[in-house]
Design an enzyme around this catalytic site. Structure first.
Site, PDB file in Angstrom:
ATOM      1  CG  ASP A   1      -7.579   2.542  -1.554  1.00 60.40           C
ATOM      2  OD1 ASP A   1      -8.965   2.737  -0.395  1.00 60.40           O
ATOM      3  OD2 ASP A   1      -8.301   0.981  -1.663  1.00 60.40           O
TER       4      ASP A   1
ATOM      5  CB  SER B   1      -0.706   0.849   0.871  1.00 60.26           C
ATOM      6  OG  SER B   1      -0.221  -0.012  -0.728  1.00 60.26           O
TER       7      SER B   1
ATOM      8  CD  GLU C   1      -3.324   2.053  -2.552  1.00 61.84           C
ATOM      9  OE1 GLU C   1      -3.200   2.549  -1.133  1.00 61.84           O
ATOM     10  OE2 GLU C   1      -2.963   1.663  -3.807  1.00 61.84           O
TER      11      GLU C   1
ATOM     12  CE  LYS D   1      -5.057   0.545   5.780  1.00 60.22           C
ATOM     13  NZ  LYS D   1      -5.975  -0.473   5.629  1.00 60.22           N
TER      14      LYS D   1
ATOM     15  CG  HIS E   1      -2.834   3.762   3.364  1.00 61.59           C
ATOM     16  ND1 HIS E   1      -2.620   2.767   5.088  1.00 61.59           N
ATOM     17  CD2 HIS E   1      -3.314   2.430   2.178  1.00 61.59           C
ATOM     18  CE1 HIS E   1      -2.677   1.482   4.463  1.00 61.59           C
ATOM     19  NE2 HIS E   1      -2.391   1.680   3.212  1.00 61.59           N
TER      20      HIS E   1
ATOM     21  CG  ASN F   1      -1.436   0.838   8.543  1.00 62.33           C
ATOM     22  OD1 ASN F   1      -0.841   0.951   8.589  1.00 62.33           O
ATOM     23  ND2 ASN F   1      -2.274  -0.724   8.158  1.00 62.33           N
TER      24      ASN F   1
ATOM     25  CG  HIS G   1      -4.418  -0.325  -1.276  1.00 64.75           C
ATOM     26  ND1 HIS G   1      -5.265   0.827  -1.225  1.00 64.75           N
ATOM     27  CD2 HIS G   1      -3.937  -0.644  -0.822  1.00 64.75           C
ATOM     28  CE1 HIS G   1      -4.893   0.768   0.642  1.00 64.75           C
ATOM     29  NE2 HIS G   1      -4.176  -0.075   0.222  1.00 64.75           N
TER      30      HIS G   1
END
Length: 384
Positions: free
Chosen positions: A204, A178, A174, A238, A207, A42, A130
């Site tokens: 979230d 992910s 998210e 990440k 990423h 990541n 997640h």
């Protein structure tokens, strides 16, 4: 408990996990004269392996003043100048009233959601959220409902139906997912919030932070919605090559969470040296070199997304590209074959992903070259 029998069962069904020492694997590859291209990291901007950045960090700080451990929780004696300075700069960067740092993204999601979701609260979460959010939802006193992945028609129907019955509704998703690498529709969520005054947004951005938006601030910043989102959560572990997580939120909510989030209250604070590095990277994110890294990452993601079939409908692909093979053993075999050719791509299997959707999860970083991506596509061709 017959642990050995349970592990044998996992081995037969192709879901047994073992620890993977990436340093040892890299040394073996080098000793055998083979290449080693890490496509499961990541470290999206390649910061983790950037020795020049480390040297610049040490040159700009006095090592004698940086503590390697906080040695207490934030509410005792674990808050230092580095925590306060970093949270101040984060809030300023996001145009938020406040920011708060957590030990990890898992701690943040697992602890904040139960604090927000009281008995008269409804929490609506995307099906592919997640695992940390799922565990947080399990601790919620209020009602939790899951809507189909990125199905905003179903989400809107749930909000309209349930809105009269709750004091507050939190939508949790998210920004970049992910395992699938696709995006949520932030504009659709913003419209829902504008239409229903009880609706709050928890996004979230684990990423997306570092990768998307102006200065790498994420998808919410890219969409101009940082002021609309009630809790914006980003990880430092990440793209920032650091450790921990943060949220941007209102000052009142920050004060409330400090008093209610158990993983925050009862966990030793992040080491000050870690916060100093994170603050250093935050300030670096707006520099030309980091913008160039983001462009390169976007370019190779677009090339690979176009070259591979069945990688999803993203018009603007993210750095996470799943190659869904379905069968567990076939996915393990493909991962082993790629590893033999120098490409380290993990086989992701249930229960991490739904049954029948085992996949190779390609995680691109700015350290990967265009030539390496092209070679990867050629190596994948026999499995597609």
């Amino acid at each position: 408990m017959p642990y050995a029998t349970l592990m044998e069962h996992k081995l037969r069904e192709g879901t047994l996990r073992t620890l993977y020492n990436v340093d040892a694997a890299r040394r073996r590859a080098q000793a055998e004269g083979r290449s080693f291209v890490n496509l499961s990291s990541n470290d999206y901007l390649g910061i983790g392996e950037d020795m020049a950045l480390r040297q610049e960090f040490w040159a700009s700080h006095d090592p004698a003043t940086l503590r390697f451990g906080a040695c207490a929780s934030r509410l005792l004696t674990g808050t230092f100048d580095e925590h306060a300075a970093f949270e101040h700069d984060l809030a300023h960067a996001y145009g938020a009233e406040a920011a708060l740092v957590f030990g990890s993204g898992y701690h943040a999601n697992e602890g904040i959601l139960p604090a927000l979701c009281g008995k008269n609260t409804l929490l609506l979460a995307d099906k592919r959220i997640h695992a940390s959010c799922i565990d947080g939802m399990r601790l919620c006193a209020g009602r939790v409902l899951r809507y189909r992945h990125n199905d905003y028609q179903q989400l809107a129907a749930l909000v309209e139906e349930q809105h009269p019955h709750y004091a507050a509704i939190w939508i949790v998703t998210e920004s970049i997912f992910s395992m699938d690498g696709d995006y949520c529709d932030l504009q659709a969520l913003a419209r829902l919030k504008q239409s229903f005054p009880k609706v709050h947004l928890y996004i979230d951005e684990a990423h997306a932070v570092g990768v998307r938006g102006p200065g790498g601030l994420g998808c919410c910043a890219q969409a101009g919605l940082t002021q609309t989102v009630d809790v914006l959560m980003g990880t430092l572990s990440k793209a920032w090559a650091s450790s921990g997580a943060f949220i941007a939120c209102s000052a009142a909510l920050r004060d409330y969470l400090i008093n209610t989030v158990r993983p925050f209250i009862f966990t030793t604070a992040l080491p000050p040296i870690n916060l100093a590095w994170s603050r250093f990277i935050l300030h670096k994110m707006r520099e030309t070199d980091f913008a160039a890294r983001r462009r390169h990452l976007a370019d190779i993601a677009h090339w690979l997304h176009t070259a591979l079939p069945h990688t999803g409908p993203n018009a603007e692909p993210s750095q996470i590209i799943p190659v869904i093979l379905g069968d567990n053993q076939r996915t393990l075999d493909a991962a082993k074959a790629l590893q033999d050719q120098g490409f380290h791509v993990p086989a992701i299997r249930p229960p991490t992903v739904p049954p029948g959707t085992a996949r190779l999860r390609i995680s691109l970083t700015a350290a990967v070259t265009t030539a390496q991506v092209q070679a990867l596509a050629a190596s994948l061709a026999p499995w597609l």
